[in-house]
Design a protein around this motif. Structure first.
Motif, PDB file in Angstrom:
ATOM      1  N   UNK A  43       0.884  -1.171   0.000  1.00  0.00           N
ATOM      2  CA  UNK A  43       0.000   0.000   0.000  1.00  0.00           C
ATOM      3  C   UNK A  43       0.917   1.215   0.000  1.00  0.00           C
ATOM      4  N   UNK A  44       0.822   2.006  -1.067  1.00  0.00           N
ATOM      5  CA  UNK A  44       1.601   3.234  -1.206  1.00  0.00           C
ATOM      6  C   UNK A  44       0.685   4.385  -0.796  1.00  0.00           C
ATOM      7  N   UNK A  45       0.937   4.993   0.349  1.00  0.00           N
ATOM      8  CA  UNK A  45       0.075   6.048   0.887  1.00  0.00           C
ATOM      9  C   UNK A  45       0.679   7.416   0.604  1.00  0.00           C
ATOM     10  N   UNK A  53      -4.959  27.232  -5.222  1.00  0.00           N
ATOM     11  CA  UNK A  53      -4.925  26.318  -6.369  1.00  0.00           C
ATOM     12  C   UNK A  53      -3.621  25.520  -6.419  1.00  0.00           C
ATOM     13  N   UNK A  54      -2.853  25.576  -5.339  1.00  0.00           N
ATOM     14  CA  UNK A  54      -1.560  24.891  -5.275  1.00  0.00           C
ATOM     15  C   UNK A  54      -1.699  23.632  -4.420  1.00  0.00           C
ATOM     16  N   UNK A  55      -1.087  22.533  -4.878  1.00  0.00           N
ATOM     17  CA  UNK A  55      -1.082  21.281  -4.131  1.00  0.00           C
ATOM     18  C   UNK A  55       0.323  21.017  -3.612  1.00  0.00           C
ATOM     19  N   UNK A  56       0.403  20.653  -2.341  1.00  0.00           N
ATOM     20  CA  UNK A  56       1.692  20.320  -1.723  1.00  0.00           C
ATOM     21  C   UNK A  56       1.603  18.906  -1.172  1.00  0.00           C
ATOM     22  N   UNK A  57       2.680  18.130  -1.354  1.00  0.00           N
ATOM     23  CA  UNK A  57       2.677  16.816  -0.720  1.00  0.00           C
ATOM     24  C   UNK A  57       2.904  17.003   0.775  1.00  0.00           C
ATOM     25  N   UNK A  58       2.772  15.933   1.525  1.00  0.00           N
ATOM     26  CA  UNK A  58       2.813  16.033   2.983  1.00  0.00           C
ATOM     27  C   UNK A  58       4.160  16.570   3.477  1.00  0.00           C
ATOM     28  N   UNK A  59       5.235  16.263   2.783  1.00  0.00           N
ATOM     29  CA  UNK A  59       6.551  16.761   3.204  1.00  0.00           C
ATOM     30  C   UNK A  59       6.646  18.268   2.991  1.00  0.00           C
ATOM     31  N   UNK A  60       6.210  18.744   1.831  1.00  0.00           N
ATOM     32  CA  UNK A  60       6.213  20.187   1.574  1.00  0.00           C
ATOM     33  C   UNK A  60       5.324  20.911   2.584  1.00  0.00           C
ATOM     34  N   UNK A  61       4.151  20.352   2.853  1.00  0.00           N
ATOM     35  CA  UNK A  61       3.197  20.956   3.782  1.00  0.00           C
ATOM     36  C   UNK A  61       3.793  21.029   5.187  1.00  0.00           C
ATOM     37  N   UNK A  90       9.919   9.931   9.539  1.00  0.00           N
ATOM     38  CA  UNK A  90       8.758   9.099   9.874  1.00  0.00           C
ATOM     39  C   UNK A  90       7.837   8.973   8.659  1.00  0.00           C
ATOM     40  N   UNK A  91       7.569  10.084   7.974  1.00  0.00           N
ATOM     41  CA  UNK A  91       6.694  10.067   6.791  1.00  0.00           C
ATOM     42  C   UNK A  91       7.273   9.141   5.724  1.00  0.00           C
ATOM     43  N   UNK A  92       8.560   9.272   5.446  1.00  0.00           N
ATOM     44  CA  UNK A  92       9.195   8.444   4.417  1.00  0.00           C
ATOM     45  C   UNK A  92       9.206   6.969   4.810  1.00  0.00           C
ATOM     46  N   UNK A  93       9.407   6.690   6.090  1.00  0.00           N
ATOM     47  CA  UNK A  93       9.457   5.305   6.556  1.00  0.00           C
ATOM     48  C   UNK A  93       8.107   4.611   6.407  1.00  0.00           C
TER      49      UNK A  93
END
Length: 150
Positions: A43-45, A53-61, A90-93
């Motif tokens: 499972x790739x979350x 109108x800008x999207x940021x991934x969780x790391x950028x956010x 933690x996010x990457x792991x």
């Protein structure tokens, strides 16, 4: 190997308008996987946040929002830097989860059955784990009273 890509997109009430909705319509429904060797069921979350109108991934956010927030809470620059690095690790792991079998995935509201050389994936409401919200539409066993998908 069986792969599920779970994409979560969050936005606030400021993005409810036409501009925000138009941006979400252009939001990708899938993303390339990072190059890793997987032999199991994955499972790739992925998580994203919309700001206007800008999207940021969780790391950028996290990098953007935590910097100011932690400083306001009284963290020093060094503590803030360390906390952001800890959260990034933690996010990457935990972005990719590996399971030994498809049944071990234990996904709410999904039935996954192996059919010869493919999988039959059916969405249904699991009343024990997620409640039963009202929805319109049908699934393959809508009229079969003996089915859990009835």
């Amino acid at each position: 190997m069986f792969l599920i890509q779970k994409i979560n997109l969050e936005w606030s009430k400021n993005e409810r308008g036409v501009k925000g909705e138009d941006a979400r319509r252009r939001f990708p429904l899938a993303y390339p996987m990072q190059e890793k060797q997987f032999s199991d069921n994955i499972i790739d979350s992925l998580s994203f946040f919309q700001k206007e109108t800008v999207f940021m991934d969780v790391i950028q956010w996290q990098q953007k929002s935590l910097q100011n927030y932690l400083l306001q809470l009284g963290f020093t620059q060094e503590q803030t830097k360390n906390e952001i690095q800890r959260r990034m690790q933690w996010i990457k792991r935990y972005q990719d989860s590996s399971y030994s079998s498809v049944s071990a995935l234990n996904l709410t509201n999904l039935s996954i059955c192996f059919q010869k050389d493919s999988y039959d994936i059916t969405f249904f409401y699991d009343e024990q784990r997620s409640g039963l919200p009202f929805r319109r539409g049908h699934n393959k066993d809508f009229h079969n009273q003996d089915s859990p998908f009835y």
